[in-house]
Design a protein around this motif. Sequence first.
Motif, PDB file in Angstrom:
ATOM      1  N   TRP A 152       1.291  -0.854  -0.064  1.00 17.22           N
ATOM      2  CA  TRP A 152      -0.274   0.393   0.243  1.00 17.22           C
ATOM      3  C   TRP A 152       0.962   1.308   0.265  1.00 17.22           C
ATOM      4  N   HIS A 153       2.391   1.171   0.723  1.00 13.94           N
ATOM      5  CA  HIS A 153       2.852   2.345   0.807  1.00 13.94           C
ATOM      6  C   HIS A 153       3.314   3.094  -0.546  1.00 13.94           C
ATOM      7  N   TYR A 154       3.946   1.439  -1.235  1.00 13.86           N
ATOM      8  CA  TYR A 154       4.478   1.753  -2.514  1.00 13.86           C
ATOM      9  C   TYR A 154       2.874   2.097  -3.320  1.00 13.86           C
ATOM     10  N   TYR A 155       2.461   1.840  -3.437  1.00 12.08           N
ATOM     11  CA  TYR A 155       0.638   2.238  -4.215  1.00 12.08           C
ATOM     12  C   TYR A 155       0.677   3.602  -4.201  1.00 12.08           C
ATOM     13  N   LEU A 156       0.121   4.212  -2.786  1.00 14.20           N
ATOM     14  CA  LEU A 156      -0.181   5.747  -2.773  1.00 14.20           C
ATOM     15  C   LEU A 156       0.980   6.494  -2.504  1.00 14.20           C
ATOM     16  N   ASN A 157       2.780   6.025  -2.842  1.00 18.64           N
ATOM     17  CA  ASN A 157       3.214   7.334  -3.139  1.00 18.64           C
ATOM     18  C   ASN A 157       3.917   6.888  -4.763  1.00 18.64           C
ATOM     19  N   ARG A 158       3.326   5.914  -5.504  1.00 19.03           N
ATOM     20  CA  ARG A 158       3.751   6.204  -6.974  1.00 19.03           C
ATOM     21  C   ARG A 158       2.385   6.427  -7.347  1.00 19.03           C
ATOM     22  N   LYS A 159       1.310   6.381  -6.798  1.00 16.51           N
ATOM     23  CA  LYS A 159       0.251   7.234  -7.456  1.00 16.51           C
ATOM     24  C   LYS A 159       0.511   8.856  -7.418  1.00 16.51           C
TER      25      LYS A 159
END
Length: 234
Positions: free
Chosen positions: A222-229
Motif C-alpha cells: 500500500w505504501h508503494y501504491y500510494l507513493n507511486r500514485k
Amino acid sequence: MNLLLTPVQTPASSNFPMTSTNKILLSDSADSFVQGIKELTKRDRDLAKIIDLYGYPPQWLREPGFSTLIRIILEQQVSYASAQATFKRLNEAVDNLCPESFLALDDLELKAIGFSRQKTNYGRILAQAVIDCTLDLASLEKLNDLEIRQKLTAIKGIGNWTVDIYLMMALQRQDVFPSKDLAVAIAVKEIKDLAIRPQAAELEIIAEIWKPYRAIATKILWHYYLNRKSHCKK
C-alpha cells in the motif's frame, strides 16, 4: 473491489484513549511491526526496494469497535476520498458515533450524509447486532483470526475484505492477507514486473514467502501504491 487509500495513522496520531496499558500494547505492536519489515526485506528484494525508495510504511492503526467497522463498510468499492467525506459527515451528525446514535439517524439523514441504501441497511444491521449482543466487538481481540472472521461475516454486509482490514488495522494482526485488494494486485504487478495483474489465487502463492508477516507486507505494498500514485501526479 475498492482501492484502499487510507490516510497515515500511527500510534502517536491515532484517536486511542492512551491508558498505560494501551501505551505498552502500542509499543509492542510497533516493535513487532519493525521486526516484521526487517525480516520481509531479507526475504523479498522487491519489498526491500520499496523501503529503500519510500522508507517504512505507517502501521495504519484504527481503534477497534463499531465506528471503525462502519468506516470500513463505507470504504467498500468506493474511492477513499468519497468514503472519508461520508465518514466525516457522519461524525459531524452525531455527538458520539456508536450503535445507538447511528440508529437514531433516519434513512433520509443517512442519505444526505452519503450512505447508499445498501450501506444504510448494512450499518443498521451491524448496529442492531451490537446492541442485541449478537456481536460482542470487545471480545474479538481474544479470538484467533478464523474465529473473528466467522463472527463478523455472519453479519450481513461484512465480507472477507472488510474483515481483513479490521484485523489488520484495528487488531493489528500480522499475517492477514487481503488477496482481493486491488491496490495490492496493482503494486505486486508493478514491483515484480508481471505481464498481467495477478488474480487472488496467484497473489496467495506469491505471499507464501511473506508468512507470518503478510499483513505487514500488504502495508508495504500500500505504501508503494500510494507513493507511486502521488509521484505520477507530479
